[in-house]
Design an enzyme around this catalytic site. Structure first.
Site, mmCIF file in Angstrom:
data_model
loop_
_atom_site.group_PDB
_atom_site.id
_atom_site.type_symbol
_atom_site.label_atom_id
_atom_site.label_comp_id
_atom_site.label_asym_id
_atom_site.label_seq_id
_atom_site.Cartn_x
_atom_site.Cartn_y
_atom_site.Cartn_z
ATOM 1 N N GLU A 142 -3.027 0.321 12.399
ATOM 2 C CA GLU A 142 -2.370 1.368 13.168
ATOM 3 C C GLU A 142 -3.423 2.322 13.724
ATOM 4 O O GLU A 142 -4.288 2.790 12.995
ATOM 5 C CB GLU A 142 -1.412 2.158 12.269
ATOM 6 C CG GLU A 142 -0.658 3.224 13.038
ATOM 7 C CD GLU A 142 0.234 4.083 12.151
ATOM 8 O OE1 GLU A 142 -0.221 4.517 11.084
ATOM 9 O OE2 GLU A 142 1.395 4.307 12.541
ATOM 10 N N CYS A 149 5.424 7.161 15.414
ATOM 11 C CA CYS A 149 5.370 6.101 14.392
ATOM 12 C C CYS A 149 5.878 4.773 14.939
ATOM 13 O O CYS A 149 5.352 3.725 14.611
ATOM 14 C CB CYS A 149 6.153 6.513 13.155
ATOM 15 S SG CYS A 149 7.861 6.914 13.508
HETATM 16 P P1 NAD Z 1 -0.912 11.530 6.235
HETATM 17 O O1 NAD Z 1 -0.445 10.506 5.266
HETATM 18 O O2 NAD Z 1 -2.359 11.798 6.316
HETATM 19 O O3 NAD Z 1 -0.238 12.933 5.908
HETATM 20 C C1 NAD Z 1 1.156 13.080 5.791
HETATM 21 C C2 NAD Z 1 1.442 14.233 4.846
HETATM 22 O O4 NAD Z 1 0.962 13.867 3.552
HETATM 23 C C3 NAD Z 1 0.731 15.531 5.227
HETATM 24 O O5 NAD Z 1 1.563 16.618 4.930
HETATM 25 C C4 NAD Z 1 -0.477 15.512 4.307
HETATM 26 O O6 NAD Z 1 -0.988 16.796 4.034
HETATM 27 C C5 NAD Z 1 0.122 14.895 3.065
HETATM 28 N N1 NAD Z 1 -0.886 14.295 2.166
HETATM 29 C C6 NAD Z 1 -2.102 13.810 2.488
HETATM 30 N N2 NAD Z 1 -2.742 13.386 1.365
HETATM 31 C C7 NAD Z 1 -1.901 13.602 0.331
HETATM 32 C C8 NAD Z 1 -1.981 13.377 -1.074
HETATM 33 N N3 NAD Z 1 -3.065 12.860 -1.642
HETATM 34 N N4 NAD Z 1 -0.912 13.691 -1.825
HETATM 35 C C9 NAD Z 1 0.203 14.206 -1.282
HETATM 36 N N5 NAD Z 1 0.330 14.482 0.043
HETATM 37 C C10 NAD Z 1 -0.715 14.172 0.840
HETATM 38 O O7 NAD Z 1 -0.296 11.140 7.644
HETATM 39 P P2 NAD Z 1 -0.487 11.921 9.022
HETATM 40 O O8 NAD Z 1 -1.828 11.611 9.568
HETATM 41 O O9 NAD Z 1 -0.070 13.341 8.877
HETATM 42 O O10 NAD Z 1 0.646 11.214 9.910
HETATM 43 C C11 NAD Z 1 0.440 10.045 10.578
HETATM 44 C C12 NAD Z 1 1.071 8.890 9.853
HETATM 45 O O11 NAD Z 1 2.466 9.135 9.663
HETATM 46 C C13 NAD Z 1 1.000 7.604 10.640
HETATM 47 O O12 NAD Z 1 0.677 6.547 9.771
HETATM 48 C C14 NAD Z 1 2.399 7.439 11.177
HETATM 49 O O13 NAD Z 1 2.782 6.146 11.511
HETATM 50 C C15 NAD Z 1 3.203 7.972 10.054
HETATM 51 N N6 NAD Z 1 4.543 8.339 10.522
HETATM 52 C C16 NAD Z 1 5.611 7.575 10.124
HETATM 53 C C17 NAD Z 1 6.902 7.874 10.574
HETATM 54 C C18 NAD Z 1 8.113 7.058 10.132
HETATM 55 O O14 NAD Z 1 9.242 7.491 10.363
HETATM 56 N N7 NAD Z 1 7.934 5.908 9.517
HETATM 57 C C19 NAD Z 1 7.089 8.964 11.431
HETATM 58 C C20 NAD Z 1 5.973 9.698 11.831
HETATM 59 C C21 NAD Z 1 4.703 9.393 11.355
#
Ligand code: NAD
Length: 495
Positions: A399, A300
């Site tokens: 991103e 991230c």
């Molecule tokens: P994502 O938002 O697609 O998924 C994250 C989680 O949310 C997963 O468990 C997913 O199943 C769930 N999710 C998806 N749709 C949902 C919905 N409609 N309702 C509830 N939950 C739902 O993200 P990703 O692709 O898994 O991760 C990548 C992203 O995470 C990137 O944007 C990255 O920058 C961010 N990230 C941020 C940090 C931080 O500390 N700020 C750390 C790591 C990753």
């Protein structure tokens, strides 16, 4: 420590289909649904996980609520909760290799990083919050003599934690450890493509003495399990890490349900600002390359925008390219690989699209940009450097979450600040300068949750991590994280 023979002994171990973990035991999806887990190492099906539904979430939340209300954990003395969490830390450390290899097979992170930043870091996180929790005091308010005003830190109730696939153990434990330490019950939903290690942690928690029902894991898709958890009327807090798009949905779900508090840790497009007066440009190039390319850029806080002062831009990019091309990309279970697999075919396709779009918008590809090792069936990509990226370009603003660096030159400090702050994000930044006054000015002027100076990456558990602007509103890590998982309660007593 790590050695190739012990990794190889585990790399093909059979992984049986995985159920949820609810009420202290494994529980299949109520409708029997299963999801394939595809390993990014070779594109093969590794195992299956329960494809949860709203009914599974209901069951887990109900179990968590009963456990919270009867006080089996929430009213246990903090010093006792501490012992359990310290045991859990020890158990995770004892299983660190097994967890790291399993995690790598699931999500593709290079094993050296998975061992330290996933398994060992999770052990440390449970210990940190375990150690902390019997040192948190309430307050006595400075009232008149006739009144006693007490301020308590009370556990909140049922915490819904939703985490992504990139560092499931590290990020999962950043939520679960402080939430449990504070006395809450937890229902955790891992990323659907990286659930295996968190299911294992739930088992180890049980072995360590976390009472049944206190820590539950429901696996499955975001749009079913995640949505049901976020809409649930009996979940008190959502602790989320993931994309901004999902974060926005969670706020809507909260508004449509019980106004649960939402802590959002979202994405970034972090600027890494290199001034000509950096103390050691060679070191800056080396660290900057690692700061974007490790874990295939799926970090991230990755320094995905290099802002470099014009006078040194060409030489610096040449040096950085040398480092990028020297990385060994390959099987993440080989100790010699410095960069493992991109997490999935979908993620890889999105990365390659970003390269095409950047070129169409006028950027120049300096290095990489291609899929490699396709014959393995795995998803691997070269570290990629795109130069001449303008402020209005897609690659500057969006991103990627992949191994692609956008390079933009700047003239002076004011322009560097304007460019650094020129996106919707505010997660992390880097500044390279030998001028102490400039370093402090930049720390003040860059709007991001962390500003690294003359380094990039590496802040440990002692400091908070959280975004500004559209990178989020909560903080993981440090003692501050405990504040998220407690309510301030006042007692006003007439004496
Ligand atoms: P994502 O938002 O697609 O998924 C994250 C989680 O949310 C997963 O468990 C997913 O199943 C769930 N999710 C998806 N749709 C949902 C919905 N409609 N309702 C509830 N939950 C739902 O993200 P990703 O692709 O898994 O991760 C990548 C992203 O995470 C990137 O944007 C990255 O920058 C961010 N990230 C941020 C940090 C931080 O500390 N700020 C750390 C790591 C990753």
């Amino acid at each position: 420590m790590l050695n190739q023979a012990s990794i190889d002994a585990l790399r093909h171990a059979a992984v049986p289909p995985q159920s949820h973990f609810i009420g202290g035991k494994r529980a299949p999806a109520l409708d029997g649904g299963l999801l394939d887990v595809v390993s990014p190492i070779d594109g093969r099906v590794l195992t299956q996980i329960a494809d949860g539904s709203a009914a599974d979430v209901d069951a887990a939340v109900a179990t968590a609520r009963v456990a919270f209300e009867d006080g089996r954990w929430s009213r246990m003395a903090p010093a006792e909760r501490k012992k359990v969490l310290m045991r859990l830390g020890d158990l995770i450390e004892a299983h660190a290799l097994e967890l790291a290899v399993l995690g790598v097979r699931d999500n593709g992170t290079e094993i050296n990083m998975a061992f330290k930043a996933e398994a060992l870091s999770a052990a440390g996180t449970f210990r940190y919050y375990g150690e902390a929790i019997d040192k948190v005091y309430g307050q006595i308010a400075p009232t008149a003599d006739s009144i006693l005003g007490l301020v308590h830190h009370a556990p909140v109730g049922v915490v819904g934690a939703i985490v992504p696939w990139n560092f499931p153990l590290m990020i999962g434990s950043w939520k679960v450890a402080p939430a449990l330490a504070a006395g809450n019950s937890v229902v955790l939903k891992p990323g659907e493509t990286a659930s295996l290690t968190l299911l294992r942690i739930a088992e180890l928690a049980s072995e360590a003495g976390v009472p049944d029902g206190v820590f539950n894991v429901v696996t499955g898709r975001g749009a079913t399990v995640g949505e049901a958890l976020a809409l649930h009327m009996d979940v008190d807090i959502l602790a989320f890490t993931g994309s901004g798009a999902t974060g926005r949905r969670l706020l809507e779900y909260s508004a449509r349900s019980n106004l649960k508090r939402c802590y959002l840790e979202l994405g970034g497009k972090s600027p890494n600002v290199v001034f000509a007066d950096a103390p050691d440009l060679g070191q800056a190039a080396k660290v900057s390359a690692a700061g974007i390319f490790r874990n295939s850029g799926q970090v991230c806080v990755a320094g995905s925008r290099l802002l470099v002062q014009e006078d040194v831009a060409e030489a610096f990019v040449a040096e950085l390219t040398r480092h990028a091309e020297a990385f060994t990309v390959g099987d993440p279970l080989d100790l010699g690989s410095q960069i493992g697999a991109v997490h999935s075919e979908a993620q890889l396709a999105a990365n390659l699209d970003f390269v095409k779009t950047a070129e169409a918008e006028g950027a120049e590809r300096r290095s990489g940009g291609e899929r490699i090792l396709a014959e393995t069936g795995g998803t691997y990509m070269q570290p990629t450097i795109m130069a001449g990226v303008k402020e209005t370009d897609t690659l500057f603003q969006k991103e990627v979450f992949g191994p692609i660096l956008a390079v933009t030159p700047f003239k002076d400090e004011d322009e560097a600040v304007r460019l650094a702050n020129g996106t919707a994000f505010g997660l992390a930044a880097g500044v390279w300068t030998a001028n102490l006054s400039r370093a402090h000015r930049m720390i003040g002027r860059i709007r991001s949750g962390v500003v690294h100076v003359n380094t990039y990456g590496g802040p440990d558990l002692t400091v908070p991590l959280g975004g500004l602007k559209q990178s989020g509103n909560g903080h993981d890590k440090s003692l501050h994280a405990l504040e998220k998982y407690t309510d301030l309660k006042t007692a006003w007593i007439q004496l």
